[in-house]
Design an enzyme around this catalytic site. Structure first.
Site, PDB file in Angstrom:
ATOM      1  CG  ASP A 118      15.807  -0.663 -34.710  1.00  0.00           C
ATOM      2  OD1 ASP A 118      16.905  -1.222 -34.594  1.00  0.00           O
ATOM      3  OD2 ASP A 118      14.943  -1.050 -35.513  1.00  0.00           O
ATOM      4  CG  ASN A 133      17.229  -6.620 -38.302  1.00  0.00           C
ATOM      5  OD1 ASN A 133      16.999  -7.659 -38.922  1.00  0.00           O
ATOM      6  ND2 ASN A 133      17.377  -6.584 -36.985  1.00  0.00           N
ATOM      7  CG  HIS A 170      19.249 -12.098 -31.816  1.00  0.00           C
ATOM      8  ND1 HIS A 170      20.080 -11.710 -32.840  1.00  0.00           N
ATOM      9  CD2 HIS A 170      18.471 -11.020 -31.532  1.00  0.00           C
ATOM     10  CE1 HIS A 170      19.826 -10.454 -33.153  1.00  0.00           C
ATOM     11  NE2 HIS A 170      18.859 -10.017 -32.376  1.00  0.00           N
ATOM     12  CG  ASP A 214      18.909   5.141 -34.098  1.00  0.00           C
ATOM     13  OD1 ASP A 214      19.447   4.037 -33.924  1.00  0.00           O
ATOM     14  OD2 ASP A 214      17.757   5.416 -33.730  1.00  0.00           O
TER      15      ASP A 214
END
Ligand code: XBP
Ligand code: MG
Length: 253
Positions: A12, A129, A83, A10
């Protein structure tokens, strides 16, 4: 039980503590730029994290937290536009080097590569990101260390659905029992366990009190040789920092 072949991370909260001082700050920058008087405080953001996906989080805020916010356009388009600017500000933050990897992450990734383990990412966040975080912490070449970067809207259902992990496993042509997943949150472990992946948890400020039933182990961090982790749930089998030997032991249990 087959041999451990791959680690699926994962992003974040797991690779880096990105939410409180990263994503949340970028959201507020985008709101300010749009002339909205919205302020996602640390506390409110913790509540909004119940939903994964930044666009979905904006929608949740409008529908659940704002009393009659009058929108003269489609909410999906509005959220997507807002966003997009949030992502712009978040990428700027990453490029500035403001968001470091969590303790032990770089060491573990290097050890895993030396041991010949395959690496992948399974995240709800926007793909850019991920590549910007890897480039700003491990260098641009590190993007290629991950065979698959499963991220964001690539699957219809985001975490806690298992789709993102299922997609990564499919791309790697691996069965879940040849892998380990690394997560930080309730939505994350629901997703990884939903894909039948044994899961290692490291908690953070927002997820400390989440229910991690079913985790192989719950730690405060991966630790370093001179800075051992704290075991919050489970048995570390005598190890004091997460390394490939510990992962093989946990995988074989
Ligand atoms: C965490 C998320 C993401 C981020 C924000 O993803 O739920 O939505 O909070 O990123 P994970 P975006 O823990 O699966 O890495 O705004 O790009 O969605
Ligand atoms: Mg996470």
């Amino acid at each position: 039980m087959s041999k451990l072949e791959a680690l699926i991370f994962d992003v974040d909260g797991t690779l880096a503590d990105t939410e409180r001082d990263g994503h949340r700050v970028a959201f507020n920058e985008a709101f300010k730029e749009a002339g909205l008087d919205w302020d996602w405080t640390v506390e409110l953001y913790g509540e909004l994290l119940q939903v994964t996906g930044g666009k979905e989080r904006i929608r949740l805020y409008i529908e659940k937290f704002l009393k009659n916010f009058d929108l003269d356009e489609d909410i999906t388009e509005f959220a997507a536009r807002l966003h997009k600017r949030k992502t712009h500000f978040y990428l700027e933050l990453l490029q500035s080097g403001a968001i470091p990897l969590r303790p032990g992450v770089e060491r573990l990734i290097n050890e895993a590569r030396e041991a010949g383990l395959r690496l992948a990412i399974a995240t709800t966040t926007t793909p850019a990101n991920v590549t910007y975080l890897l480039s700003s912490t491990l260098g641009k070449e590190s993007i290629d260390w991950f065979e698959v970067i499963a991220a964001g809207d690539i699957v219809p259902a985001k975490k806690p659905a298992p789709d993102i992990y299922d997609w990564a496993l499919e791309q790697m042509k691996l069965s879940p029992d040849a892998c380990l997943a690394f997560e930080d949150s309730l939505n994350g472990i629901k997703s990884s366990l939903g894909a039948n992946l044994k899961t290692i948890i490291t908690v953070n400020g927002y997820t400390r009190d989440d229910d991690f039933s079913g985790a192989a182990i719950v730690l405060d961090q991966y630790g370093e040789p001179q800075a051992p982790f704290k075991v919050l749930e489970g048995d570390a089998c005598g190890f004091e920092h997460v390394n490939v030997e510990m992962l093989n032991t946990l995988h074989g249990q």
